[in-house]
Design an enzyme around this catalytic site. Sequence first.
Site, short mmCIF file in Angstrom:
data_model
loop_
_atom_site.label_atom_id
_atom_site.label_comp_id
_atom_site.label_asym_id
_atom_site.label_seq_id
_atom_site.Cartn_x
_atom_site.Cartn_y
_atom_site.Cartn_z
N ASP A 188 0.75 -1.01 0.15
CA ASP A 188 -0.10 0.00 -0.14
C ASP A 188 0.84 1.37 0.00
OD1 ASP A 188 -2.75 1.23 0.66
OD2 ASP A 188 -1.66 1.98 2.32
N GLU A 235 1.49 -0.29 -4.94
CA GLU A 235 0.50 0.80 -5.33
C GLU A 235 1.18 2.06 -5.33
OE1 GLU A 235 -3.14 3.38 -3.85
OE2 GLU A 235 -1.44 3.15 -2.80
#
Length: 512
Positions: A212, A248
């Site tokens: 993330d 990401e």
Amino acid sequence: MKLLVLAMLLGLSLAQFSPHMKHGRTSLVHLFEWRWADIAEECERYLAPNGYGGVQISPPSESIVITNPWHPWWQRYQPISYNLCSRSGTENELRDMITRCNNVGVNIYVDAVINHMCGAGGGEGKHSSCGTYFNANTKDFPSVPYSDWDFNDGKCHTSSGDIENYHDINQVRNCRLVSLLDLALEKDYVRSKVIEYMNKLIDMGVAGFRVDACKHMWPGDLSIIYGSLNNLNTKWFSGGSRPFIFQEVIDLGGEPITSSEYTGLGRVTEFKYGAKLGKVMRRWDGEKLCYLRNWGEGWAMMPSDKALVFVDNHDNQRGHGAGGASIVTFWDSRLYKMAVGLMLAHPYGVTRVMSSFRWDRYFVDGKDKNDWMGPPSYGNGTTKPVPINPDTTCGDSWVCEHRWRQIRNMVIFRNVVDGQPLSNWWDNGSNQIAFGRGSRGFIVINNDDWILDDTLNTGLPGGTYCDVISGQKEGSRCTGKQVTVESDGRAYFKISNSEEDPFISIHAESKL
Ligand code: QV4
Ligand code: CA
């Protein structure tokens, strides 16, 4: 010489681009907010038999529990510790799921939230999913433990302490993303805690990670973290397998931080893919399907062997993250099936299918006020199981796009054509296109407002094929349309623009 060998080993150990899927499988599915117990069942009863290679799970780490708004989905992106109890279940349930999915050849990829802990406004004595104590005011997270000096604030020079300007690299990486307490990943200690967390999951049997918020972490720190990860568990993976890493990074252009800073470390999410495909499918800005002839790198995307692609994700399907209104989601189901079908037929990237839950959208001035709503839950905020209806769809507001016949059959198509080049491209100069994958598969799409009526070169061996969009091959019969490929590889296609699904797809294993 020694140095050279070391450098080579390091280079090898950083090659974390393969998802290590089993049995020629090629796609993963994000079972957003699903409980571990349901994922275990889904691996056995649906994903393995239908050729899915892996599952991206929601963050398994202990998170804050927010009650205003009521248990939003995004609370799971605010870690409190690396204990493995979450809204999706306990550590034992997680372990059971990983084991059972691996046993049927479906990999598990963990969403790892390592850039930050909870929001600075998280307060003291608030709730957390395993019930452990924390104090966001004093940055005290005793069950890691992290304390004040494990955070970046000293290095952030904005007045709010938050990221205010995405053109300032230091801010983006050292300040707080939407007020989330930013970890000092250049510290050995902080990295060691993150590595310990990820290695525990690797030893439990996961195949890799969706990392993330990578834009907000220094590539050098990530490189050290990835380099310190264990090889995958040899109970299920061959010796020396490195964990699959997909990072990401939202790079739509126009910012100093680019995905290319991360593609040396692992794969990267290609957000241009869904944003641009959405525009093409919606025919916005004069875009047309025929322009997809050089889809992929030709559209200024990263190299295919570095990309993780998707039509929508858990953020941009509800207006978070990137892509805006062009993103196509299950809410536009007809367009969505075509977009996902196109993605799965096209050779570019490793493909991820989204599996969502429905929520009560409530638009005010174009913004969805209910974009926070969590998964189907009981009154106390506990996530509900995923019930399966007799017709194989899911109940209780679980959308289960991955079970839609058109999408599931295209996941199988991708497995069947794996390794074959894009071939026999055809278009009408507008929104009717067709292409094949060597001699293994062929897809025809009509997104114009008139009929498609053409004889096309499929590249497939002669014979009768069953269209896997309108139906599928069941035993020796076909429940959908049939396509006759002549011995010269040519076949006649007719697709009305008013059909429920204006596309046709045939492949080697749908031959009758
Ligand atoms: C708010 C205000 C702040 C204020 C603070 C006060 O915005 O200005 O200082 O309150 O406490 C939630 C709320 C957000 C709130 C924040 C902190 O939405 O309003 O701050 O919590 O309490 C998800 C959601 C976010 C959510 C976050 C944490 O999308 O809305 O924030 O979880 O719960 C960029 C990044 C990219 C990111 C994307 C969304 O480059 O990395 O934005 N995408 C990933 C995930 C995403 C997740 C995060 C990153 C954070 O895919 O789901 O954000 O882990 O583009
Ligand atoms: Ca950071």
